[in-house]
Write an enzyme that holds these catalytic residues in place. Structure first.
Site, PDB file in Angstrom:
ATOM      1  CB  CYS A   1      -0.939   0.098   1.187  1.00  0.00           C
ATOM      2  SG  CYS A   1      -2.053  -1.289   1.341  1.00  0.00           S
TER       3      CYS A   1
ATOM      4  NE  ARG B   1       4.693   1.806  -0.023  1.00  0.00           N
ATOM      5  CZ  ARG B   1       5.762   1.651   0.752  1.00  0.00           C
ATOM      6  NH1 ARG B   1       6.941   1.984   0.306  1.00  0.00           N
ATOM      7  NH2 ARG B   1       5.638   1.183   1.960  1.00  0.00           N
TER       8      ARG B   1
ATOM      9  CD1 TRP C   1      -0.115  -6.290  -3.053  1.00  0.00           C
ATOM     10  CD2 TRP C   1      -0.352  -6.866  -0.905  1.00  0.00           C
ATOM     11  NE1 TRP C   1       0.232  -7.611  -2.926  1.00  0.00           N
ATOM     12  CE2 TRP C   1       0.106  -7.993  -1.626  1.00  0.00           C
ATOM     13  CE3 TRP C   1      -0.574  -7.006   0.468  1.00  0.00           C
ATOM     14  CZ2 TRP C   1       0.339  -9.231  -1.032  1.00  0.00           C
ATOM     15  CZ3 TRP C   1      -0.342  -8.243   1.061  1.00  0.00           C
ATOM     16  CH2 TRP C   1       0.113  -9.334   0.320  1.00  0.00           C
TER      17      TRP C   1
ATOM     18  CG  ASN D   1       1.628   0.650   4.255  1.00  0.00           C
ATOM     19  OD1 ASN D   1       1.339  -0.520   4.044  1.00  0.00           O
ATOM     20  ND2 ASN D   1       2.872   1.092   4.218  1.00  0.00           N
ATOM     21  N   GLY D   2      -0.598  -1.088   6.433  1.00  0.00           N
ATOM     22  CA  GLY D   2      -0.219  -1.957   7.552  1.00  0.00           C
ATOM     23  C   GLY D   2      -1.367  -2.895   7.895  1.00  0.00           C
TER      24      GLY D   2
ATOM     25  CD  GLU E   1      17.231 -12.606  -7.845  1.00  0.00           C
ATOM     26  OE1 GLU E   1      16.677 -13.157  -6.884  1.00  0.00           O
ATOM     27  OE2 GLU E   1      16.903 -11.486  -8.260  1.00  0.00           O
TER      28      GLU E   1
ATOM     29  CE  LYS F   1      13.804 -10.801  -9.928  1.00  0.00           C
ATOM     30  NZ  LYS F   1      14.568 -10.617  -8.725  1.00  0.00           N
TER      31      LYS F   1
ATOM     32  CD  GLU G   1       9.810 -10.984  -8.695  1.00  0.00           C
ATOM     33  OE1 GLU G   1       9.125 -10.545  -7.772  1.00  0.00           O
ATOM     34  OE2 GLU G   1      11.050 -10.831  -8.743  1.00  0.00           O
TER      35      GLU G   1
ATOM     36  CG  HIS H   1      19.891 -36.302  -4.965  1.00  0.00           C
ATOM     37  ND1 HIS H   1      20.274 -37.546  -4.508  1.00  0.00           N
ATOM     38  CD2 HIS H   1      21.042 -35.605  -5.155  1.00  0.00           C
ATOM     39  CE1 HIS H   1      21.598 -37.598  -4.408  1.00  0.00           C
ATOM     40  NE2 HIS H   1      22.080 -36.430  -4.801  1.00  0.00           N
TER      41      HIS H   1
ATOM     42  CE  LYS I   1      11.495  -2.633  -5.496  1.00  0.00           C
ATOM     43  NZ  LYS I   1      12.196  -3.665  -6.255  1.00  0.00           N
TER      44      LYS I   1
HETATM   45  O1  M6R Z   1      12.951  -4.804   0.126  1.00  0.00           O
HETATM   46  P1  M6R Z   1      13.475  -6.187   0.371  1.00  0.00           P
HETATM   47  O2  M6R Z   1      14.779  -6.411  -0.295  1.00  0.00           O
HETATM   48  O3  M6R Z   1      13.528  -6.541   1.818  1.00  0.00           O
HETATM   49  O4  M6R Z   1      12.417  -7.134  -0.311  1.00  0.00           O
HETATM   50  C1  M6R Z   1      12.521  -8.521  -0.184  1.00  0.00           C
HETATM   51  C2  M6R Z   1      11.619  -9.231  -1.166  1.00  0.00           C
HETATM   52  O5  M6R Z   1      10.287  -8.880  -0.947  1.00  0.00           O
HETATM   53  C3  M6R Z   1      11.987  -8.901  -2.616  1.00  0.00           C
HETATM   54  O6  M6R Z   1      13.320  -9.187  -2.888  1.00  0.00           O
HETATM   55  C4  M6R Z   1      11.087  -9.677  -3.589  1.00  0.00           C
HETATM   56  O7  M6R Z   1      11.348 -11.045  -3.505  1.00  0.00           O
HETATM   57  C5  M6R Z   1      11.280  -9.165  -5.006  1.00  0.00           C
HETATM   58  N1  M6R Z   1      10.017  -8.961  -5.633  1.00  0.00           N
HETATM   59  C6  M6R Z   1      12.078 -10.078  -5.855  1.00  0.00           C
HETATM   60  O8  M6R Z   1      12.267  -9.589  -7.128  1.00  0.00           O
END
Ligand code: M6R
Length: 614
Positions: A2, A27, A74, A100-101, A487, A491, A494, A510, A609
């Site tokens: 949010c 956000r 969100w 927000n929260g 990673e 990517k 997501e 395995h 984010k």
């Molecule tokens: O702001 P942060 O680095 O703590 O965020 C952690 C994760 O939420 C963040 O890396 C998330 O996995 C990303 N969307 C990955 O691309």
């Protein structure tokens, strides 16, 4: 999670609020709304969907007002629809709130409201909160600021809130606990308040980061009043933002993600600037210098993070163990905080976070602090909650990252972790002088090497075309490149919504090898240094089962090239640097596939984010 924004001053509020929401949309983006102060009360417009939909909805309305609040959501409590969207009005219609929260004890507060017969329209905890504040206000005869202080003392949970009161025109009341809130002070003593600095920078660079358990009163032309929940006066320490508007724009790129991928030569450079001195063969990390002896004497280092930041931690584990010989453990913030971990005063806990606001990482750090550990932060956002919670830290200086998929933040984190590993290894004498000096030289060249890898973009785009319709992907790497495989898979999943898994290559036999066929592309990081022969064997095993291979290889590699369906070359470099280079084609691959599938690359579904809720 949010984004909230508020404005009060001598200018029209609507353009400031709507542009602010657009900056904060990363956000959360499932619904949006705005509340404006009018002569005869507060008007609210809200809708399901993105900010553009809200803008379309209000285009024929009279939006003139100098005070307002706005929200991009969100969803946590209640489905994303117009009723659950913020702002929420109190039952009388006089108070409006954006939040927000998460209010954890909302059920208790709700029962108190139900006893008074106060009707609720939405399924949200936020509507309960605004009504609870109004109830206290009515019962005590206090003003909104005081009633908010009293009410929040009875609230359990996380919040950043902005409130307006139709009976107190021009005033905004703000408060925070656990979720961030920044107050911008304009030239004419007008105020813009937001979840982060991005909506503020166009108006002013002078800001105050509201602290935990603080409540503020913002009234145009007057000094801001900041007090704690216990009514102790706080002298707000104003700071100047060091970001530019250009950093927050797309600069000709179609998506922020692509812009941020291309910014990596610069962001990696910025994360080293002033810290690495290749001529003198020296690395200095000013932020942690006073704690270096403590770190060197540590029994172990524990890194906590989530998502991409957790992956960076795994890369850091290899680096620190290899170069500084200090045992490292890497933990998900969410798991660490709930499992009564063994932490001793001689442990050093490093929180890694781009936003510096991730609730799970923050909570894990707080737990470690209670148990007496030294806390360090590796954060990108200056002044963020994690940066402030830790005893010391190293900022990554990657610049604002807007795309939800983390790219330049990852490479900046990895760079900073390599600097840390080198510094500790140097101080401990665990790294041979020659390697130390050679690594400093190579690291200094990393921005140029990344630039070179970016030239594979077109080739990666062509590869993406072959595989965009696949339903599953496997990513494999070994050693320091195993986290890079994780990673790469993250990517892809997501932003394209394609299922992808990352594995250490040797683990394939395995279990995952059962999945291999011509419909399961396998992306393998097969660079020359580090377990090369082993990974070549893994590639043969995949080919023997009709698997299709996209390999990231070292420039000039012939062996893997002869086996793989596609190879993407990256420059030869020390193994410690390979994550910085190998990750770039994986970012590009995910990006191009997502674009080809018509995904909203910067705002993938269901994500946000900064994850400021558990
Ligand atoms: O702001 P942060 O680095 O703590 O965020 C952690 C994760 O939420 C963040 O890396 C998330 O996995 C990303 N969307 C990955 O691309």
């Amino acid at each position: 999670m949010c984004g909230i924004v508020g404005y009060t001053g001598d200018r029209e509020a609507f353009p400031i609020l709507i542009n602010g929401l657009k900056k904060l949309e990363y956000r959360g983006y499932d619904s949006a709304g705005i509340a404006l102060e009018k002569e005869d009360g507060i008007v609210v417009y809200k809708t399901e969907g993105k900010v553009s939909r809200l803008e379309e909805m209000v285009k024929d309305k009279d939006l003139s007002s100098r005070t307002g609040i706005a929200h991009t959501r969100w969803a946590t409590h209640g489905v994303p629809n117009a009723v659950n969207a913020h702002p929420h009005l109190s039952a009388s219609g006089k108070l409006a709130i954006v939040h927000n929260g998460i209010i954890e004890n909302y059920q208790v507060l709700k029962e108190a409201l139900e006893q008074d017969g106060i009707p609720l329209k939405s399924e949200t905890d936020t509507e309960i909160l605004v009504n609870f504040i109004e109830k206290i206000k009515n019962e005590t005869g206090k003003n909104l600021f005081e009633a908010t202080q009293l009410a929040l003392k009875r609230v359990v949970g996380a919040y950043a809130i902005v409130l307006m009161d139709a009976d107190a025109p021009g005033r905004l009341v703000v408060a925070r606990k656990g979720s961030p809130l920044v107050i911008g002070l304009g030239k004419n003593k007008d105020y813009i308040v937001a979840s982060d600095a991005s909506p503020i920078i166009a108006q002013t660079k002078t800001v105050y980061y509201l602290d935990e358990d603080e409540v503020g009163l913002l009234e145009p032309g007057k000094e801001m009043i900041i007090k704690t929940l216990d009514n102790k006066k706080v002298n707000p320490r104003l700071t100047e933002l060091d970001m530019t508007i250009e950093e927050l724009e797309k600069g000709g790129f179609e998506y922020f993600m692509l812009k941020e991928i291309y910014e990596q030569p610069k962001s990696v450079y910025d994360s080293m600037r002033g810290r690495i001195h290749p001529g003198k063969k020296i690395i200095r990390l000013g932020g942690i210098e006073p704690y270096e002896n403590h770190i060197l004497e540590a029994d172990r280092i524990i890194m906590v993070g989530c998502g991409t930041s957790w992956h960076a931690g795994l890369v850091g584990e290899y680096m620190i163990e290899e170069l500084a010989r200090i045992p490292v453990e890497v933990e998900y913030g969410s798991e660490f905080r709930y499992r009564n971990p063994v932490i001793r005063p001689r442990d050093v806990v490093i929180g890694i976070s781009q936003s510096g606001e991730t609730a799970d990482t923050l909570a894990a750090l707080k737990l470690a602090k209670e148990k007496g550990a030294l806390l360090l932060g590796i954060c990108n956002v200056v002044g963020s909650s994690i940066a402030r919670e830790t005893h010391a830290g190293i900022y990554t200086h990657a610049g604002p990252e807007i795309g939800v998929a983390s790219t330049k933040a990852f490479t900046a984190q990895v760079t900073v972790l390599l600097l840390l590993a080198l510094r500790l290894g140097y101080l401990k004498g665990t790294i041979p002088r020659e390697r130390y000096e050679a690594l400093i030289e190579e690291l200094a060249k990393a921005p140029d090497l990344i630039e070179k890898v970016l030239q594979t973009d077109l080739q990666v785009q062509q590869i993406a075309r072959h595989y965009k319709d696949m339903k599953n992907f496997l990513y494999l790497g070994r050693g320091i490149n195993f986290p890079v495989a994780l990673e790469g898979a993250l990517k892809l999943k997501e932003i394209s919504y394609i299922h992808a898994e990352g594995y250490p290559a040797a683990e394939m036999k395995h279990g995952p090898i059962a999945l291999i066929d011509e419909n399961m592309p396998v992306v393998v990081i097969a660079t020359k240094k580090g377990n090369y022969d082993k990974i070549v064997s893994n590639i043969r095993e995949i080919k023997a089962r009709n698997g299709r291979i996209i390999a990231i290889v070292t420039e000039g590699d012939k062996q893997v090239a002869a086996l793989a369906d596609h190879t993407i070359e990256i420059p030869e470099a020390d193994e410690m640097l390979s994550p910085l280079l190998a990750t770039i084609p994986l970012q590009l691959l995910a990006y191009h596939i997502a674009v080809m599938l018509g995904r909203d690359v910067d705002k993938p579904r269901n994500l946000a984010k900064s994850v400021t809720v558990e």
